[in-house]
Design a protein around this motif. Sequence first.
Motif: not given
Length: 203
Positions: A136-156, A197-203
């Motif tokens: 998902g996306t943390a698009d409001v202040p009440q939400l927080a994003a952790v990661g990304p846990y995977v990066i393809t053409d975008s971050e998840r 699908i090519e991907a890499r970890p976000g860490s």
Amino acid sequence: MRIRVLALVSLTAVLAGCGQGAEITQNAVPPQPPAPATSAAPPAPEAGTSVELSTSPTLVQIQQRRRMLVGVRIDAPPAFLSRDPAGGYQGFDAEIARDLAQRIGLQPGAVQFRRLPPTQLRDAVLSGDVDLLLGGTADVPQLAAVGPYVITDSERNVVIKADDQLLAEELQRMLDAAVADGSWQRAYDATLGAAGIEARPGS
């Protein structure tokens, strides 16, 4: 003379009695108040986990429930999440969710997935219908994003409530550990990698 001696003896007895009483009062231990009633402690994690339940209220709830509620996008590509003929979930997000559950101290099967349309992703996290949201996306202040846990053409990212900073720290530690011990790579090879699908970890 006899009267004076008797008076002296009586005075000595009185003084001795007073001294004895003062000593008892000084050394007496005041009664202790009754110990406050304690509530039952939450169940301890299974052997092999390093999560401290006191760190995050969300982690405490997950442990007490013995199940982790994971929100996933209903429009996620099949390599990230799909249903098998038996009704189970497979894909990279499913593997990551089960890996996190194990690191919390649950069985891999103790993950309950909730497939959500894009319009319900935010509310599901804020209302507590899910403990965390994958992709998902943390698009409001009440939400927080952790990661990304995977990066393809975008971050998840893993999306949680912003007021549980301790949960964010624990999840980041778990994601880092999954990369370090090879769990992330195994999940990728079996899902995204197998789908080309090519991907890499976000860490």
